[in-house]
Design an enzyme around this catalytic site. Structure first.
Site, PDB file in Angstrom:
ATOM      1  N   GLU A 194       0.850  -1.205   0.000  1.00 35.68           N
ATOM      2  CA  GLU A 194       0.000   0.000   0.000  1.00 35.68           C
ATOM      3  C   GLU A 194       0.879   1.246   0.000  1.00 35.68           C
ATOM      4  O   GLU A 194       1.808   1.364   0.801  1.00 35.68           O
ATOM      5  CB  GLU A 194      -0.886  -0.024   1.250  1.00 35.68           C
ATOM      6  CG  GLU A 194      -1.726   1.207   1.485  1.00 35.68           C
ATOM      7  CD  GLU A 194      -2.613   1.073   2.729  1.00 35.68           C
ATOM      8  OE1 GLU A 194      -3.310   2.055   3.044  1.00 35.68           O
ATOM      9  OE2 GLU A 194      -2.601   0.016   3.388  1.00 35.68           O
TER      10      GLU A 194
ATOM     11  N   GLU B 108      -3.268  10.748   3.436  1.00 36.09           N
ATOM     12  CA  GLU B 108      -4.254  10.467   4.478  1.00 36.09           C
ATOM     13  C   GLU B 108      -4.345  11.744   5.287  1.00 36.09           C
ATOM     14  O   GLU B 108      -3.347  12.195   5.862  1.00 36.09           O
ATOM     15  CB  GLU B 108      -3.814   9.295   5.339  1.00 36.09           C
ATOM     16  CG  GLU B 108      -3.834   7.982   4.598  1.00 36.09           C
ATOM     17  CD  GLU B 108      -3.737   6.806   5.546  1.00 36.09           C
ATOM     18  OE1 GLU B 108      -4.762   6.176   5.834  1.00 36.09           O
ATOM     19  OE2 GLU B 108      -2.616   6.540   6.009  1.00 36.09           O
TER      20      GLU B 108
ATOM     21  N   HIS C 179       3.783   1.573   2.802  1.00 36.88           N
ATOM     22  CA  HIS C 179       3.708   0.365   3.638  1.00 36.88           C
ATOM     23  C   HIS C 179       4.034  -0.822   2.740  1.00 36.88           C
ATOM     24  O   HIS C 179       3.579  -0.860   1.594  1.00 36.88           O
ATOM     25  CB  HIS C 179       2.287   0.107   4.148  1.00 36.88           C
ATOM     26  CG  HIS C 179       1.673   1.149   5.011  1.00 36.88           C
ATOM     27  ND1 HIS C 179       1.567   1.014   6.384  1.00 36.88           N
ATOM     28  CD2 HIS C 179       1.047   2.311   4.716  1.00 36.88           C
ATOM     29  CE1 HIS C 179       0.914   2.050   6.880  1.00 36.88           C
ATOM     30  NE2 HIS C 179       0.586   2.857   5.886  1.00 36.88           N
TER      31      HIS C 179
END
Length: 359
Positions: free
Chosen positions: A135, A140, A151
């Protein structure tokens, strides 16, 4: 519509709470389809940049207007799982590094084994299986804070997990994915004047987010070595903030050196390095990633990891604990849903191209 999702020209608007005739919808997640409308659009951003405009002025503490990439199958899993007759057109095949157990349809099967309804969310629950994959969190954020976070996992592609591999609870660092990631959040990195209402990047109005993926040898085949960020607002290019943490050099981009130094300075477990770091993130892009946009609230940790002081058992004065200005009591889903039903995020003007070409 039913889900609070609207489009206009090149803009996508996600509204948090939508009251319909028969139901109330809270939050949403959408995927970019290719021109056939049968498969997800696949991106490889190595030696490229990705740019979009964002208006999150109506996104308060406790909410997340997210734009990110995950290593889903382009067809949503139909070719790998014969039971999956729905495919990308119906949004199947989701996965991310949290290995979520609340996905109701994984690998062409209903996730009904050991299903436990959620105590706090009547629409949700957790099954025996999770669904994991690499990911890249480009964005965010809410109006009070933002993070860019790669990630990685030890596996390639969407992978169903069970037991220890999911990394649940106290086994967070024992699973196949790096749930913490290597985040660059300007506030957490020591600059509390950079991003927010009225700050250098003023979240009370629209701005442009540019993310560049630099490789060794500046080629699409080279290993990913750096993720750079800049902003454009009111016609002005704004360089990313620099880290201001005692004992930490002044970094303004994500490199393996930054990740290792940050984890050490904050006393965090370095599962990002253990599972392959930026090289693994680049390998995921090479395989191809799907663009996701969402708006959500957080029944697990109230989004405190993004916009407040977290974890709750640590002193906010410790390096890395304070992540934003929101109160530690904020982000309760029932409160956010009742107090901010009109919360909205607008993503627009999405572009990708060679470094330096999209802004």
């Amino acid at each position: 519509g039913t889900y609070g999702i609207t489009t206009s020209d090149n803009a996508l608007t996600l509204k948090f709470v939508t009251h319909g005739q028969y139901s109330t919808n809270i939050g949403s997640r959408v995927y970019l389809m290719d021109v056939s409308d049968q498969k997800y659009e696949i991106f490889n951003l190595k030696n490229q940049e990705f740019t979009f405009d964002i208006d999150m002025s109506k996104l308060p503490c406790g909410l997340n207007g997210a734009l990110y990439f995950v290593e889903m199958d382009a067809d949503g899993g139909t070719s790998r799982f014969s039971n999956n007759k729905a495919g990308a057109k119906y949004g199947t095949g989701y996965c991310d590094t949290q290995c979520p157990h609340d996905i109701k349809f994984i690998n062409g099967e209903a996730n009904v084994l050991n299903w436990q309804p959620s105590d706090s969310d009547k629409n949700s629950g957790k099954g025996k299986y999770g669904t994991c994959c690499n990911e890249m969190d480009i964005w965010e954020a809410n109006s009070m804070g933002a993070a860019v976070t790669p990630h990685v996992c030890s596996v390639q592609g969407q992978t169903r997990c069970e037991g220890n591999d999911c990394g649940d609870g106290d086994n967070r660092y024992g699973g196949i994915c790096d749930k913490d990631g290597c985040d660059f959040n300007s506030w957490r990195m020591g600059d509390q004047t950079f991003l927010g209402p009225g700050k250098t990047v003023d979240t009370s109005k629209k701005f442009t987010v540019v993310t560049q993926f630099l490789t060794e040898g500046n080629s699409t085949s080279g290993n990913l070595k750096e993720i750079r960020r800049l902003y454009v607002q009111d016609g002005k290019v704004i360089a990313n903030s620099k880290t201001k943490i005692p004992g930490l050099d002044a970094y303004d981009s994500i490199t393996d050196d930054f990740c290792n130094a940050q984890k050490e300075a904050f006393g965090d477990t370095n599962s990002f390095e253990k599972l392959g770091g930026l090289k693994q993130m680049g390998a995921s892009f090479e395989k191809g990633m799907v663009l996701v946009m969402s708006i959500w609230d957080d029944h697990e940790a109230r989004m405190l990891w993004l916009d407040s002081a977290y974890p709750l058992d640590k002193d906010p004065s410790q390096p890395g604990v304070s992540r934003g200005p929101c109160d530690r009591s904020s982000g309760e889903p029932n409160d956010v849903e009742s107090n901010s039903p009109d919360a909205t995020v607008i993503f627009s003007n999405i572009k990708t191209g060679p470094i330096g070409s999209t802004y």
